[in-house]
Motif scaffolding. Structure first.
Motif, PDB file in Angstrom:
ATOM      1  N   TYR A  52       9.540 -55.687   0.716  1.00 27.37           N
ATOM      2  CA  TYR A  52       8.284 -56.399   0.951  1.00 27.37           C
ATOM      3  C   TYR A  52       7.151 -55.407   0.737  1.00 27.37           C
ATOM      4  CZ  TYR A  52      11.647 -58.994   3.817  1.00 27.37           C
ATOM      5  OH  TYR A  52      12.752 -59.648   4.261  1.00 27.37           O
ATOM      6  N   MET A  53       6.003 -55.954   0.370  1.00 25.29           N
ATOM      7  CA  MET A  53       4.834 -55.099   0.182  1.00 25.29           C
ATOM      8  C   MET A  53       3.606 -55.982   0.314  1.00 25.29           C
ATOM      9  SD  MET A  53       3.927 -52.817  -3.220  1.00 25.29           S
ATOM     10  CE  MET A  53       4.808 -53.945  -4.243  1.00 25.29           C
ATOM     11  N   GLU A  54       2.636 -55.536   1.107  1.00 25.44           N
ATOM     12  CA  GLU A  54       1.403 -56.308   1.222  1.00 25.44           C
ATOM     13  C   GLU A  54       0.234 -55.379   1.514  1.00 25.44           C
ATOM     14  OE1 GLU A  54      -0.656 -58.878   0.156  1.00 25.44           O
ATOM     15  OE2 GLU A  54       1.342 -59.722   0.358  1.00 25.44           O
ATOM     16  N   THR A  55      -0.910 -55.704   0.921  1.00 26.38           N
ATOM     17  CA  THR A  55      -2.108 -54.907   1.144  1.00 26.38           C
ATOM     18  C   THR A  55      -3.032 -55.621   2.131  1.00 26.38           C
ATOM     19  OG1 THR A  55      -3.242 -55.957  -0.720  1.00 26.38           O
ATOM     20  CG2 THR A  55      -2.088 -53.889  -1.164  1.00 26.38           C
ATOM     21  N   ASP A  56      -3.805 -54.819   2.840  1.00 27.42           N
ATOM     22  CA  ASP A  56      -4.917 -55.309   3.638  1.00 27.42           C
ATOM     23  C   ASP A  56      -6.146 -54.616   3.059  1.00 27.42           C
ATOM     24  OD1 ASP A  56      -6.412 -56.591   5.531  1.00 27.42           O
ATOM     25  OD2 ASP A  56      -5.246 -55.915   7.247  1.00 27.42           O
ATOM     26  N   LYS A  57      -7.287 -54.769   3.657  1.00 28.71           N
ATOM     27  CA  LYS A  57      -8.523 -54.232   3.084  1.00 28.71           C
ATOM     28  C   LYS A  57      -8.449 -52.748   2.755  1.00 28.71           C
ATOM     29  CE  LYS A  57     -11.136 -57.500   5.841  1.00 28.71           C
ATOM     30  NZ  LYS A  57     -10.408 -57.824   7.071  1.00 28.71           N
ATOM     31  N   ASP A  58      -7.873 -51.962   3.686  1.00 23.83           N
ATOM     32  CA  ASP A  58      -7.900 -50.502   3.514  1.00 23.83           C
ATOM     33  C   ASP A  58      -6.537 -49.843   3.680  1.00 23.83           C
ATOM     34  OD1 ASP A  58      -7.490 -50.766   6.209  1.00 23.83           O
ATOM     35  OD2 ASP A  58      -9.284 -49.672   6.820  1.00 23.83           O
ATOM     36  N   HIS A  59      -5.474 -50.622   3.638  1.00 25.50           N
ATOM     37  CA  HIS A  59      -4.133 -50.028   3.749  1.00 25.50           C
ATOM     38  C   HIS A  59      -3.077 -50.941   3.125  1.00 25.50           C
ATOM     39  CE1 HIS A  59      -4.471 -52.548   7.384  1.00 25.50           C
ATOM     40  NE2 HIS A  59      -3.161 -52.648   7.340  1.00 25.50           N
ATOM     41  N   ILE A  60      -1.898 -50.368   2.924  1.00 29.92           N
ATOM     42  CA  ILE A  60      -0.782 -51.119   2.341  1.00 29.92           C
ATOM     43  C   ILE A  60       0.462 -50.910   3.200  1.00 29.92           C
ATOM     44  CG2 ILE A  60      -0.144 -49.239   0.759  1.00 29.92           C
ATOM     45  CD1 ILE A  60       0.632 -51.470  -1.299  1.00 29.92           C
ATOM     46  N   HIS A  61       1.223 -51.975   3.358  1.00 28.05           N
ATOM     47  CA  HIS A  61       2.500 -51.937   4.081  1.00 28.05           C
ATOM     48  C   HIS A  61       3.634 -52.078   3.065  1.00 28.05           C
ATOM     49  CE1 HIS A  61       1.112 -52.735   8.284  1.00 28.05           C
ATOM     50  NE2 HIS A  61       0.060 -53.199   7.630  1.00 28.05           N
ATOM     51  N   TYR A  62       4.671 -51.295   3.269  1.00 27.09           N
ATOM     52  CA  TYR A  62       5.891 -51.422   2.470  1.00 27.09           C
ATOM     53  C   TYR A  62       7.083 -51.567   3.402  1.00 27.09           C
ATOM     54  CZ  TYR A  62       3.254 -48.901  -1.218  1.00 27.09           C
ATOM     55  OH  TYR A  62       2.341 -48.483  -2.138  1.00 27.09           O
ATOM     56  N   MET A  63       8.065 -52.326   2.983  1.00 28.05           N
ATOM     57  CA  MET A  63       9.395 -52.298   3.591  1.00 28.05           C
ATOM     58  C   MET A  63      10.306 -51.907   2.436  1.00 28.05           C
ATOM     59  SD  MET A  63      11.470 -52.658   6.146  1.00 28.05           S
ATOM     60  CE  MET A  63      10.763 -53.685   7.389  1.00 28.05           C
ATOM     61  N   ILE A  64      10.879 -50.710   2.542  1.00 31.72           N
ATOM     62  CA  ILE A  64      11.710 -50.206   1.443  1.00 31.72           C
ATOM     63  C   ILE A  64      13.135 -49.957   1.917  1.00 31.72           C
ATOM     64  CG2 ILE A  64       9.733 -49.125   0.285  1.00 31.72           C
ATOM     65  CD1 ILE A  64      11.109 -46.389   1.242  1.00 31.72           C
ATOM     66  N   ALA A  65      14.034 -49.908   0.966  1.00 38.34           N
ATOM     67  CA  ALA A  65      15.424 -49.517   1.214  1.00 38.34           C
ATOM     68  C   ALA A  65      15.747 -48.398   0.235  1.00 38.34           C
ATOM     69  CB  ALA A  65      16.350 -50.701   1.002  1.00 38.34           C
ATOM     70  N   THR A  66      16.532 -47.432   0.706  1.00 40.26           N
ATOM     71  CA  THR A  66      16.819 -46.276  -0.141  1.00 40.26           C
ATOM     72  C   THR A  66      18.200 -45.709   0.145  1.00 40.26           C
ATOM     73  OG1 THR A  66      15.980 -44.136  -0.873  1.00 40.26           O
ATOM     74  CG2 THR A  66      15.747 -44.640   1.457  1.00 40.26           C
ATOM     75  N   GLU A  67      18.617 -44.799  -0.706  1.00 40.88           N
ATOM     76  CA  GLU A  67      19.899 -44.117  -0.539  1.00 40.88           C
ATOM     77  C   GLU A  67      19.716 -42.911   0.384  1.00 40.88           C
ATOM     78  OE1 GLU A  67      21.279 -43.057  -4.433  1.00 40.88           O
ATOM     79  OE2 GLU A  67      21.533 -45.143  -5.040  1.00 40.88           O
ATOM     80  N   PRO A  68      20.785 -42.457   1.029  1.00 44.58           N
ATOM     81  CA  PRO A  68      20.667 -41.323   1.941  1.00 44.58           C
ATOM     82  C   PRO A  68      20.361 -39.992   1.242  1.00 44.58           C
ATOM     83  CG  PRO A  68      22.932 -42.143   1.900  1.00 44.58           C
ATOM     84  CD  PRO A  68      22.114 -43.056   1.047  1.00 44.58           C
ATOM     85  N   THR A  69      20.457 -39.947  -0.075  1.00 44.58           N
ATOM     86  CA  THR A  69      20.202 -38.707  -0.806  1.00 44.58           C
ATOM     87  C   THR A  69      18.702 -38.451  -0.978  1.00 44.58           C
ATOM     88  OG1 THR A  69      20.363 -39.941  -2.868  1.00 44.58           O
ATOM     89  CG2 THR A  69      22.350 -38.807  -2.113  1.00 44.58           C
ATOM     90  N   MET A  70      17.886 -39.434  -0.692  1.00 42.20           N
ATOM     91  CA  MET A  70      16.445 -39.332  -0.926  1.00 42.20           C
ATOM     92  C   MET A  70      15.715 -39.250   0.414  1.00 42.20           C
ATOM     93  SD  MET A  70      14.593 -39.566  -3.728  1.00 42.20           S
ATOM     94  CE  MET A  70      13.322 -40.444  -4.567  1.00 42.20           C
ATOM     95  N   SER A  71      14.983 -38.169   0.648  1.00 45.06           N
ATOM     96  CA  SER A  71      14.253 -38.038   1.919  1.00 45.06           C
ATOM     97  C   SER A  71      13.020 -38.928   1.899  1.00 45.06           C
ATOM     98  CB  SER A  71      13.844 -36.584   2.167  1.00 45.06           C
ATOM     99  OG  SER A  71      12.717 -36.259   1.395  1.00 45.06           O
ATOM    100  N   ILE A  72      12.636 -39.389   3.074  1.00 46.52           N
ATOM    101  CA  ILE A  72      11.471 -40.271   3.178  1.00 46.52           C
ATOM    102  C   ILE A  72      10.194 -39.533   2.781  1.00 46.52           C
ATOM    103  CG2 ILE A  72      11.055 -39.918   5.649  1.00 46.52           C
ATOM    104  CD1 ILE A  72      10.753 -43.233   3.724  1.00 46.52           C
ATOM    105  N   SER A  73      10.102 -38.248   3.094  1.00 44.37           N
ATOM    106  CA  SER A  73       8.896 -37.497   2.711  1.00 44.37           C
ATOM    107  C   SER A  73       8.788 -37.382   1.188  1.00 44.37           C
ATOM    108  CB  SER A  73       8.869 -36.118   3.366  1.00 44.37           C
ATOM    109  OG  SER A  73       9.990 -35.376   3.000  1.00 44.37           O
ATOM    110  N   LYS A  74       9.917 -37.252   0.503  1.00 44.67           N
ATOM    111  CA  LYS A  74       9.925 -37.189  -0.961  1.00 44.67           C
ATOM    112  C   LYS A  74       9.475 -38.533  -1.549  1.00 44.67           C
ATOM    113  CE  LYS A  74      11.349 -35.556  -5.041  1.00 44.67           C
ATOM    114  NZ  LYS A  74      10.531 -34.601  -5.767  1.00 44.67           N
ATOM    115  N   ILE A  75       9.970 -39.626  -0.977  1.00 45.79           N
ATOM    116  CA  ILE A  75       9.589 -40.964  -1.442  1.00 45.79           C
ATOM    117  C   ILE A  75       8.085 -41.173  -1.252  1.00 45.79           C
ATOM    118  CG2 ILE A  75       9.816 -43.443  -0.970  1.00 45.79           C
ATOM    119  CD1 ILE A  75      12.778 -42.771  -0.152  1.00 45.79           C
ATOM    120  N   VAL A  76       7.576 -40.827  -0.085  1.00 48.44           N
ATOM    121  CA  VAL A  76       6.147 -40.980   0.212  1.00 48.44           C
ATOM    122  C   VAL A  76       5.321 -40.167  -0.783  1.00 48.44           C
ATOM    123  CG1 VAL A  76       4.342 -40.362   1.876  1.00 48.44           C
ATOM    124  CG2 VAL A  76       6.380 -41.605   2.637  1.00 48.44           C
TER     125      VAL A  76
END
Length: 131
Positions: A52-76
Motif C-alpha cells: 500500500y502507498m498513500e500520500t498526504d499533503k506533506d508526507h507519504i505512507h508505505y506498507m512494504i514487504a521485503t526479504e530478510p537479506t535487505m535491511s530497512i535502512s538500506k531500503i529507506v
C-alpha cells in the motif's frame, strides 16, 4: 508469505517519509503520482513489494514487504535518494523556489515499524506458551 528453499518469512514494514520543512509538496497530484511511480520503480529493482502507498499533503505512507537479506535502512536510503533524484530531474524549476540551492525533498529522518500479520498480544501469548 514468501518461501525460498527452507526459509519462510513475512517481513512487512510501515514507513513514513516527511517532506523537508513540512512543505506541502505532495498536494500537487502530479508530484504525488510521480513520487509513487518512482517508488514503485526503485522497489521493483530491489525486490521490495509495495503493498500500500498513500500520500498526504506533506508526507507519504508505505506498507512494504521485503526479504530478510535487505535491511530497512538500506531500503529507506534507496527509496529516498531515488525519488529525490528523479523528482528534482522533473521539477527542478518548481523545487528550486522551495529549497534554493539544496537538492533535497525529504527530511533526514523517517518513521518505520514492523507490521506482521498477528497482533503484539497474539505474539506475546504464543511466545509465553512455548515449551
Amino acid at each position: 508469505m514468501e518461501i525460498k528453499n527452507r526459509h519462510k518469512y513475512l517481513l512487512q514494514y510501515h514507513i513514513i517519509f516527511v517532506c523537508k520543512y513540512r512543505k506541502k509538496l505532495l498536494m500537487s497530484k502530479q508530484i504525488s503520482d510521480d513520487i509513487k511511480q518512482f517508488s514503485y520503480e526503485i522497489c521493483q529493482k530491489h525486490k521490495v513489494i509495495i503493498r500500500y502507498m498513500e500520500t498526504d499533503k506533506d508526507h507519504i505512507h508505505y506498507m512494504i514487504a521485503t526479504e530478510p537479506t535487505m535491511s530497512i535502512s538500506k531500503i529507506v536510503n534507496l527509496m529516498k535518494s531515488y525519488t529525490t533524484y528523479h523528482i528534482w530531474k522533473r521539477y527542478s524549476d518548481y523545487l528550486r523556489k522551495h529549497f534554493w540551492k539544496e537538492h533535497t525533498f525529504w527530511t533526514d529522518g523517517y518513521f518505520v515499524c514492523s507490521a506482521g500479520n498477528v497482533s503484539e498480544e497474539m505474539l506475546r501469548k504464543y511466545i509465553e506458551n512455548q515449551g
